[in-house]
Enzyme design. Structure first.
Site, PDB file in Angstrom:
ATOM      1  N   HIS A  10      -1.700   0.522   7.261  1.00  0.00           N
ATOM      2  CA  HIS A  10      -2.091   0.909   5.913  1.00  0.00           C
ATOM      3  C   HIS A  10      -1.623   2.334   5.644  1.00  0.00           C
ATOM      4  O   HIS A  10      -1.309   3.075   6.574  1.00  0.00           O
ATOM      5  CB  HIS A  10      -3.625   0.819   5.797  1.00  0.00           C
ATOM      6  N   CYS A  25       0.794  -1.224   0.000  1.00  0.00           N
ATOM      7  CA  CYS A  25       0.000   0.000   0.000  1.00  0.00           C
ATOM      8  C   CYS A  25       0.828   1.276   0.000  1.00  0.00           C
ATOM      9  O   CYS A  25       0.458   2.262  -0.640  1.00  0.00           O
ATOM     10  CB  CYS A  25      -0.977   0.004   1.166  1.00  0.00           C
ATOM     11  N   ASP A  65      -8.010   6.121  -1.744  1.00  0.00           N
ATOM     12  CA  ASP A  65      -7.152   4.977  -1.410  1.00  0.00           C
ATOM     13  C   ASP A  65      -6.803   4.213  -2.668  1.00  0.00           C
ATOM     14  O   ASP A  65      -7.594   3.420  -3.171  1.00  0.00           O
ATOM     15  CB  ASP A  65      -7.856   4.065  -0.411  1.00  0.00           C
TER      16      ASP A  65
END
Lengths: 320, 656
Positions: B461, B417, B477
């Site tokens: 994250h 991520c 995101d």
């Protein structure tokens, strides 16, 4: 000044202890006779606990607090257990055989348990606080405490301390008690002693040389190893189904007069010592003797009882 | 000159004391540099050997020398004496040095009691449930050592026949068990401090994993294998859907081409505070210690704990580093508009990029900007690109060079991520759209039975916020575009690579079950702080208890507990009947006592029997027989046991 002050404080303390309850045997220890304080190690652990407590509180550390409180629980329980180790213990009585001044008095303290508990790690501490002895857990036991003696006469013992630091050494529970009686300390016999005043004494009866076995038949007694064969009373032995020896006694014609006033020696104590030595010597030789202390007169007689009466009179002479 | 040989304490007491030290120091030893651990072990083993072989203690100068050398070792290995690790390391080392002069009972006692302290210091590092076992074990050994030392001190003869169980195991266990009630009572009622007396050193220790205050490629992927809990959340009322469970942590503004870091702006307080809106999430977070100062919350905190503040980028910051389990309550409003008007300085800050890095990305961004003049369209286009092109969500990344974003977007196309977030933010900035990186946690495992959300380190994250006119800072995101399952079901589902050797479903299930116990432990034991205490005692009917009231409760409850324990300890043990015959005889005596015929303690059974015969003439024969049987059974040599059935029958039939 300071000595008298401590002495007075000590007297006050003694009075206070006596006021709290029975303090001479026979007694059973209850809460009024049991005192308890942390030991040095107990204080140290207390300090450690405070550090743990403040640290854990500050860091808001609950596991640390739990540890601290567990230690606290341990400490409180060891206080209860130290108390429990003494509670219900009965001190039956104190006894001691007389000894000569300068020897160790062996004080026997009989204790017994009234409540079916094991009582590990009891310590008896004598008044001067020097010697101690321990006894293990016992349902009924006697403890021997040795005490030094210095002077002849009736010895009055001070407080005896019975203590325990069971189970972890954090708390010391103790009790004080006074032995219920005085103990006799005989005078020290001089050594070497001047010879027995055989000539100085008035003579009665005929002179005879002492013989080891004597001539006069005295009694029968059970056979012991070492008795010569010719002294075995065979007929009587058969009757009683056990070996008996004849015992003879020397005929005693000699009576020794021991007078305190006429003994050599510079002062009274010295004279008492010399007379004590004479008395012992006369007894060892199996003689009859008369003791005249000036105040009292014993004998003529021989034997253990006479000896003890004389020694007691000499020990207590001049002490009322 | 010959020194008198000291009477050494017996080997058993020494061995137990050394064992107590090692048990208490165990977790400290494991956290130590290997060399220090080795030195401590050598000293401990030497002491046990000395006890066995009756070696003499080393001379004083040697002891002093070694002690100073050990002190030096601690300073070298820890770089000073400041900090928890160094302090406990020093404590362990000094206790190990004490081994050289531990030749008197008082030294043994000192070491054994220091073990309690050593145990308590371990909880500065971790208070997890497993350490309860450590507490119990080490505490037991230290108490046993103290008991054995006491036995030596009071010269108690060792009971020759008694087994180890009777002589040590039982008394020590009983001592500790009897200490538990008071410990619990004090634990509940001892007044807690709402504020600490002194501050805690802010230090990072033990390389504890968790989010850090910067982000570079790989920094979040490293957390993937870490399944330890980051925090747990209980919701009052509705819970956000999985796709909205973004737990906000550090926000990064500055990018140097490789690493994202915080800006001065991140530390300034928020000028506009969010207000309660139509939707709100109310929840309680139980944060595991992570040695940093940030707290996690959903966007955007309206109500937050008193000891915290909210920064300009709406991150919650605690006043102190989180070194113990911390609980706080938050209420969030997800509909708050963050900064509708962005000042020029911040606009510049949020679009700044190093000129000489990632040229290919800059070129691509410029090209797309021309094609999509609208910000939203541009965002959608990039996300579509991530989704449709062969981008992979994976842990397997290669180390990146100077132009990390270029390498990622055009060459590797495989990343976690942080790679996607970083690349996306760089593209946005290159296109002139203000963007920043937000790190934190996403998702969590919901325990339906215990009703709490467990967020693990592996849920760490990173995502992006872009600033759009009117809408303010908006969450985008990019990971969701590449791997939608990451957002819906968590990283474990999204990545089909095992975290570790035991990464099977049933292991995971077991872990989740265990976490439920840990959660209860956290709730009821570790989280029992000043406010919980007030709540709890208040619930007992004390109203809103003040400090005085709590103190009074503590004293009273401690007295109550000690009183109960004392009653239990001091009660007189009754002589228990030792045989069946004696038990029956006692029953018989009890029946006669009710008839007014009490057997006095000095009376023998036969004497008593005579008295009974006089009092109950018509039953005298029966009672004579009973007495005869009892005397045979109780005082006999054991060959009359066949009389027991008759005795039993007659006792049951006997009605005085």
């Amino acid at each position: 000044m300071s000595i008298s002050a401590t002495g007075r404080l000590r007297g006050l303390l003694d009075d206070w202890i006596r006021r709290r309850g029975p303090v001479t045997p026979p007694l059973t220890l209850r809460y009024r006779q049991i005192y308890i304080l942390p030991t040095g190690f107990g204080w140290l652990l207390g300090l450690l606990m405070s550090a743990m407590l403040i640290g854990s509180l500050n860091f808001n550390n609950n596991m640390g607090l739990l540890t601290t409180f567990l230690v606290a629980g341990l400490a409180v329980n060891s206080m209860l257990l130290a108390y429990r180790n003494l509670e219900g213990l009965a001190i039956r009585h104190c006894a001691a055989r007389p000894v000569f001044a300068g020897q160790q008095l062996a004080l026997r303290i009989d204790i017994s348990d009234t409540s079916n508990r094991s009582r590990p790690g009891l310590k008896f501490i004598r008044p001067e606080g020097t010697g101690e002895t321990a006894t293990a857990a016992a349902h009924q036991a006697s403890v021997r405490l040795t005490l030094p003696t210095a002077r002849r006469g009736w010895m009055k013992l001070g407080r005896i301390r019975l203590e325990t630091t069971h189970p972890l050494g954090l708390f010391r529970a103790w009790s004080w008690f006074w032995p219920e009686r005085r103990f006799l300390v005989w005078p020290t016999p001089t050594s070497p002693a001047p010879p027995l005043p055989r000539d100085g004494g008035r003579q009665t009866g005929r002179l005879s040389k002492p013989r080891p076995d004597g001539e006069e038949f005295h009694s029968l007694r059970p056979w012991r190893v070492g008795d010569p064969l010719h002294r075995i009373a065979w007929k009587s032995s058969q009757r009683h189904q056990t070996l008996l020896s004849r015992e003879f006694q020397q005929e005693q014609a000699e009576v020794i007069h021991l007078e305190l006033a006429r003994a050599p020696g510079a002062d009274l104590e010295r004279r008492i010592s010399i007379v004590t030595a004479w008395v012992l010597q006369a007894d060892a030789e199996g003689l009859k003797w008369v003791l005249d202390t000036g105040a009292e007169r014993f004998g003529p007689e021989r034997g253990q009882d006479h000896l003890h009466r004389c020694l007691r009179a000499l020990a207590g002479f001049g002490q009322g | 000159m010959v020194k008198p040989v000291q009477a050494h304490p017996p080997a058993e007491a020494v061995a137990w004391t050394v064992l107590a030290f090692l048990a208490a120091a165990l977790p400290h030893l494991l956290a130590m540099p290997g060399w220090l651990m080795l030195v401590i072990l050598v000293l401990a083993i030497w002491r046990v050997g000395a006890a066995w072989q009756n070696w003499q203690p080393p001379p004083a100068w040697l002891r002093l020398g070694i002690t100073l050398a050990l002190l030096g070792l601690v300073v070298i290995f820890y770089g000073g004496l400041w900090g928890r690790r160094a302090a406990t390391g020093l404590l362990c080392m000094m206790l190990a040095a004490k081994m050289m002069e531990m030749f008197r009972l008082r030294d043994l006692r000192l070491v054994a009691s220091m073990c309690f302290f050593l145990i308590a210091t371990q909880f500065l590092f971790s208070e997890r449930l497993v350490y309860l076992a450590y507490l119990a074990g080490a505490f037991w050994v230290a108490t046993a050592a103290l008991l054995l030392i006491q036995r030596v001190d009071s010269a108690q003869p060792k009971p020759a026949s008694a087994s180890w169980t009777r002589s040590t195991l039982r008394p020590v266990t009983l001592l500790i068990v009897a200490a538990v009630p008071l410990a619990l009572a004090l634990f509940v009622t001892f007044p807690r401090l709402a504020q600490p007396l002194w501050g805690l050193p802010d230090e990072v220790m033990d390389g504890r994993t968790g989010l850090s205050d910067s982000m570079s490629p790989g920094s979040i992927a490293n957390l993937y294998a870490d399944e330890s809990a980051a925090f747990r959340v209980e919701f009052d009322g509705p819970m956000p859907p999985p796709a909205e469970r973004y737990w906000r942590g550090p926000v990064f503004w500055n990018f140097d081409g490789h690493t994202w870091s915080r800006s001065f702006f991140s530390t300034s307080p928020a000028t506009v505070m969010p207000e309660a809106g139509t939707r709100s999430w109310d929840y309680r977070v139980q944060l595991e210690p992570h040695e940093q100062r940030w707290l996690f919350s959903l966007d955007y905190p309206v109500e937050y704990p008193r000891g915290a503040r909210v920064t300009a980028d709406y991150q919650m910051i605690s006043r102190r580093a989180i070194t113990t389990l911390t609980q706080y309550e938050v209420s969030s409003n997800p509909d708050f508009i963050d900064t509708p008007d962005l000042p020029q300085t911040l606009h510049n800050l949020a679009t700044r990029l190093p000129d000489d890095r990632n040229p290919r990305t800059l070129a691509l961004a410029a090209e797309w900007r021309e094609r999509y003049p609208d910000d939203q369209q541009l965002i959608d286009a990039i996300l579509r690109w991530f989704n449709e092109e062969a981008f992979f969500y994976s842990l397997e990344t290669s180390p990146m060079g100077r132009n990390s974003v270029d390498e990622f977007l055009f060459d590797l196309r495989t990343g976690y991520c942080e790679h996607y977030a970083s690349a996306f933010a760089v593209m946005m900035r290159a296109a002139g759209v203000p963007a920043r990186i937000v790190t934190g946690y996403q998702g969590g495992w919901w325990s339906t039975t215990a009703r709490y959300l467990l967020v693990r380190q592996s849920d760490a994250h990173a995502w992006v916020e872009v600033w759009l006119p009117e809408q303010g800072w908006t969450r985008v995101d990019p990971t969701a575009a590449v791997s939608p399952s990451r957002i819906r079901e968590g990283s474990r589902v999204a990545i089909d690579q095992p975290r570790h050797l035991l990464d099977w479903d049933w292991v995971q299930d077991l872990r989740n079950r265990y976490d439920r116990v840990q959660h209860l432990w956290n709730n009821w034991v570790l989280g029992f702080d000043a406010s919980r205490q007030r709540q709890f005692l208040g619930g007992l009917g004390l109203g809103e208890p003040g400090l005085m009231m709590i103190g009074l409760t503590m004293v009273l409850s401690a007295m109550l507990v000690v009183g109960l324990v004392a009653l239990l300890l001091l009660r007189r043990p009754r002589a228990r009947p030792r045989s069946q015959a004696e038990r029956l005889w006692q029953q018989l005596l009890a029946r006669l006592r009710r008839r007014g015929l009490a057997c006095s303690p000095t009376e023998t059974p036969l004497e008593f029997s005579q008295r009974v015969s006089h009092a109950l003439p018509n039953q005298s024969g029966e009672f004579d027989r009973l007495t005869w049987l009892y005397c045979r059974l109780h005082y006999g040599t054991g060959q009359h046991q066949d009389l027991l059935p008759e005795f039993t029958r007659r006792v049951e039939a006997f009605k005085p």
